[in-house]
Design a protein around this motif. Sequence first.
Motif, PDB file in Angstrom:
ATOM      1  N   GLY B 327      32.481  50.782  49.658  1.00  0.00           N
ATOM      2  CA  GLY B 327      33.239  51.929  49.176  1.00  0.00           C
ATOM      3  C   GLY B 327      34.726  51.839  49.486  1.00  0.00           C
ATOM      4  O   GLY B 327      35.550  52.385  48.756  1.00  0.00           O
ATOM      5  N   VAL B 328      35.086  51.152  50.567  1.00  0.00           N
ATOM      6  CA  VAL B 328      36.513  51.011  50.889  1.00  0.00           C
ATOM      7  C   VAL B 328      36.982  49.584  50.617  1.00  0.00           C
ATOM      8  O   VAL B 328      38.036  49.164  51.090  1.00  0.00           O
ATOM      9  CB  VAL B 328      36.826  51.407  52.352  1.00  0.00           C
ATOM     10  CG1 VAL B 328      36.524  52.877  52.566  1.00  0.00           C
ATOM     11  CG2 VAL B 328      36.057  50.555  53.339  1.00  0.00           C
ATOM     12  N   GLY B 329      36.191  48.831  49.866  1.00  0.00           N
ATOM     13  CA  GLY B 329      36.629  47.502  49.445  1.00  0.00           C
ATOM     14  C   GLY B 329      36.304  46.396  50.436  1.00  0.00           C
ATOM     15  O   GLY B 329      36.834  45.300  50.330  1.00  0.00           O
ATOM     16  N   ASP B 360      39.647  40.078  52.448  1.00  0.00           N
ATOM     17  CA  ASP B 360      38.699  40.855  53.235  1.00  0.00           C
ATOM     18  C   ASP B 360      38.976  40.692  54.709  1.00  0.00           C
ATOM     19  O   ASP B 360      38.949  41.639  55.481  1.00  0.00           O
ATOM     20  CB  ASP B 360      37.289  40.265  53.013  1.00  0.00           C
ATOM     21  CG  ASP B 360      36.418  41.227  52.261  1.00  0.00           C
ATOM     22  OD1 ASP B 360      36.967  42.007  51.494  1.00  0.00           O
ATOM     23  OD2 ASP B 360      35.193  41.165  52.465  1.00  0.00           O
ATOM     24  N   ARG B 361      39.225  39.447  55.065  1.00  0.00           N
ATOM     25  CA  ARG B 361      39.428  39.105  56.463  1.00  0.00           C
ATOM     26  C   ARG B 361      40.705  39.764  56.971  1.00  0.00           C
ATOM     27  O   ARG B 361      40.724  40.379  58.036  1.00  0.00           O
ATOM     28  CB  ARG B 361      39.499  37.583  56.576  1.00  0.00           C
ATOM     29  CG  ARG B 361      39.706  37.100  57.956  1.00  0.00           C
ATOM     30  CD  ARG B 361      39.253  35.668  58.120  1.00  0.00           C
ATOM     31  NE  ARG B 361      39.502  35.275  59.477  1.00  0.00           N
ATOM     32  CZ  ARG B 361      40.513  34.485  59.832  1.00  0.00           C
ATOM     33  NH1 ARG B 361      41.305  33.978  58.920  1.00  0.00           N
ATOM     34  NH2 ARG B 361      40.707  34.195  61.093  1.00  0.00           N
ATOM     35  N   LEU B 362      41.783  39.657  56.178  1.00  0.00           N
ATOM     36  CA  LEU B 362      43.064  40.235  56.571  1.00  0.00           C
ATOM     37  C   LEU B 362      42.928  41.747  56.739  1.00  0.00           C
ATOM     38  O   LEU B 362      43.399  42.316  57.735  1.00  0.00           O
ATOM     39  CB  LEU B 362      44.129  39.895  55.522  1.00  0.00           C
ATOM     40  CG  LEU B 362      45.513  40.472  55.782  1.00  0.00           C
ATOM     41  CD1 LEU B 362      46.055  39.986  57.113  1.00  0.00           C
ATOM     42  CD2 LEU B 362      46.472  40.100  54.653  1.00  0.00           C
ATOM     43  N   THR B 363      42.252  42.396  55.793  1.00  0.00           N
ATOM     44  CA  THR B 363      42.072  43.851  55.890  1.00  0.00           C
ATOM     45  C   THR B 363      41.317  44.203  57.169  1.00  0.00           C
ATOM     46  O   THR B 363      41.694  45.134  57.890  1.00  0.00           O
ATOM     47  CB  THR B 363      41.286  44.379  54.661  1.00  0.00           C
ATOM     48  OG1 THR B 363      41.851  43.817  53.486  1.00  0.00           O
ATOM     49  CG2 THR B 363      41.354  45.885  54.590  1.00  0.00           C
ATOM     50  N   ALA B 428      45.331  43.842  47.922  1.00  0.00           N
ATOM     51  CA  ALA B 428      44.563  44.028  46.692  1.00  0.00           C
ATOM     52  C   ALA B 428      43.988  42.698  46.236  1.00  0.00           C
ATOM     53  O   ALA B 428      44.579  41.643  46.444  1.00  0.00           O
ATOM     54  CB  ALA B 428      45.454  44.616  45.604  1.00  0.00           C
ATOM     55  N   GLY B 429      42.837  42.741  45.621  1.00  0.00           N
ATOM     56  CA  GLY B 429      42.213  41.525  45.115  1.00  0.00           C
ATOM     57  C   GLY B 429      40.814  41.838  44.662  1.00  0.00           C
ATOM     58  O   GLY B 429      40.354  42.983  44.774  1.00  0.00           O
ATOM     59  N   GLN B 430      40.142  40.819  44.192  1.00  0.00           N
ATOM     60  CA  GLN B 430      38.783  40.995  43.715  1.00  0.00           C
ATOM     61  C   GLN B 430      37.890  41.499  44.853  1.00  0.00           C
ATOM     62  O   GLN B 430      37.993  41.021  45.973  1.00  0.00           O
ATOM     63  CB  GLN B 430      38.270  39.653  43.214  1.00  0.00           C
ATOM     64  CG  GLN B 430      37.202  39.781  42.172  1.00  0.00           C
ATOM     65  CD  GLN B 430      36.502  38.463  41.940  1.00  0.00           C
ATOM     66  OE1 GLN B 430      36.755  37.473  42.614  1.00  0.00           O
ATOM     67  NE2 GLN B 430      35.606  38.451  40.981  1.00  0.00           N
ATOM     68  N   ALA B 431      37.036  42.459  44.532  1.00  0.00           N
ATOM     69  CA  ALA B 431      36.095  42.946  45.542  1.00  0.00           C
ATOM     70  C   ALA B 431      35.202  41.786  45.966  1.00  0.00           C
ATOM     71  O   ALA B 431      34.763  40.997  45.145  1.00  0.00           O
ATOM     72  CB  ALA B 431      35.259  44.082  44.973  1.00  0.00           C
ATOM     73  N   SER B 432      34.969  41.692  47.261  1.00  0.00           N
ATOM     74  CA  SER B 432      34.230  40.528  47.735  1.00  0.00           C
ATOM     75  C   SER B 432      32.746  40.853  47.842  1.00  0.00           C
ATOM     76  O   SER B 432      32.338  42.001  47.839  1.00  0.00           O
ATOM     77  CB  SER B 432      34.756  40.134  49.098  1.00  0.00           C
ATOM     78  OG  SER B 432      34.614  41.229  49.947  1.00  0.00           O
ATOM     79  N   GLY B 433      31.955  39.825  47.922  1.00  0.00           N
ATOM     80  CA  GLY B 433      30.513  40.011  47.995  1.00  0.00           C
ATOM     81  C   GLY B 433      30.007  40.074  49.422  1.00  0.00           C
ATOM     82  O   GLY B 433      30.781  40.118  50.375  1.00  0.00           O
TER      83      GLY B 433
END
Lengths: 79, 622
Positions: B327-329, B360-363, B428-433
């Motif tokens: 939900g939060v990416g 994802d990792r950076l976030t 921002a970027g593609q939502a990861s799996g």
Amino acid sequence: MKLEALQNGIPARIRSVDWSAIAPEEGKRLRALGIDEGAEIQISHRGIFGGKDPIALMIGRMTIAIRRVHAAAMMVDPL
Amino acid sequence: MNAPVSLRLRKAALVGNPNAGKSALFNALTGARQKIANYPGVTVERKAGRLMMPDGIPVELIDLPGSYSFDATSPDEEVTRALVHGEFEGEVQPDVMVVVLDAANLEQHLVFAQEVIELGRPTVVALNMVDLAQRDGLTLDPDALSEALGVPVIPTVAVRRKGLTELIAAIAVAEADFEAGQRVHPRPHLTLPERRLAARNIAKGAILSVSTTRRLHTGLDKVLLHPWLGPPILFALLFVIFQAVFAWATPFADALEGIAGWLSGLVVAIVPAGLVRDFLTEGVIAGVGSVVVFLPQIVILFAFILVMEATGYMARAAFIMDRMMAGVGLSGRSFIPLLSSFACAIPGIMATRSIADPKDRLTTILIAPLMTCSARLPVYGIVIAAVIPNTSVWGGIGLQGLVLFALYVAGIIGAMAVALILRRSVTAGQASGFIMELPRYQMPRLRDLAIGLWQRAWVFLRRAGTIIFAATVILWLLLTFPRAEPGESQLDVSIAGQVASGMHVVFEPVGFNREMTLALVPAMAAREVAVASLATTYAVDSENEAATENALRDQITARWSLPTALAFLAWFVFAPQCLSTIAVARRETNGWKWPVFMLAYLFALAYIFAGITFWSATALGL
């Protein structure tokens, strides 16, 4: 049928995977885990509160969590 | 020229899939003689230990990060790949490979095992967790496996220390082969589908019988991963953890406080009155002691996290949380580093390396400091104890524990909101799996838990003995000089007091008093120093001996208003007051850009929320 539509607890074999619908890194990871064409799998659990995401797949004696987008890219034949 | 054989440090490496029981085997083989460091240039943990061979010569055993293949997708797996291939700069290629297989997962684990054996280096296979395989109704034939793989296979049960002698003997033989020059016999390279087919056939040949024992695993998952029961169970568990951290630690904390008081009394008895005595009682004992008191809480929190990891429940928690994280990416994978960050953001940030997607990792790195780490516990603990009454609400739930829980929740909500914004802006970027193995449930072994707990407790105590000690001493000096004339307040005259008066202009609008403002400066080193600093400040400021002996808690109760105390708590929910975290973030993100961004946004949030808290509490007449 799509893996996404497979009922929980029904064993199936993966017939084909549309790898172009899956990010390359994730495809690599799925293949390393043995989730690939020909693999026998079954869905053991689905996401919480009635949601469809994520999906817990049983492959051999391993349980692997994947996302619905991955399951949507896989065609399976129930066994 | 080659070094003489006896002088060369022999080296063996444990390799295998994640969840093969490598760490337990490593602990069983090396005991407490472990060295944990980082590989040069990357922040992947390097675990090494000494393994004594039967001939009395030690071998350095390294525990490599778990991998599914040499086709690396995360920084972790890249370390394993490079090191095993001898391409890792500054690391000698291991002489012997010890492949760890989960006996109950042969077909899957043999895929990577073959890739390692293909290299042709002296290799030994540890067929680990044979007891669990038996529990699952599997009977295996190690000799058949050995024949099929062409390397020795030793059945082991790391947690019961079974098969260790045999394994060490096999490693010794492999080392001897290596010394004798039989170094590399590469085997034909197989493609992944070929290896998979071979793995299936080898596994089939090695399994003597399969009975349909009902597996504990599926039964537990039926409940713990139940779409409606699973989440409440997880939340209930998290709630129990936070209540326990407060309630169970109290007797131990009181005992430690008693020891500090006794030491203080001892110093007063034997050291003549003067600066030296003040330094020892007000500086060292009041400062360091007020932080060490929180050791029990930190140990309890880490114990829960270690048990969750060791039992296999942590991965289920990630599964349950994936939906919310999506939900939060983010993904469920971020849940584990974030949960570790409740203990400490440093291992949390380091655990993000298992997240393959860089955005994802950076976030996750950027929001990790918002998770309430154990260093905040001393601050929360003392302030809550001082200003929140120890009463029960709704039949039995302690109000103090509830406030603590609310602070944790505030951090989580803040983190989620920030993640949501970051994923739509800077990261921002593609939502990861989310792709993750859910390991089988396992009974954790006390010894492994003890080793893990000891390592964490030691890190905390070392910090108390170094950073916190140094910060406390410096602060005491700044508070003590120049000396006040009779009639003047020592705090007003001191260097520290004057600095705080200057900074106070900024913090007065959000309700901070001068001692609090002063505490923020040394607390940049580590949050818990704020407590040490307050203790030292009030100790120095006390006019008479009786007041000095008053606990810091009583001082805060007497001197802080409720809105002020709440604002201070709100500040610490957000403020990035930890040099180590900033340093780790710099190393993990390869530059100053992201740590500086992290500092800026967290300080801004801390100031804003301290202000909001202070003014709303004041308006409500609290």
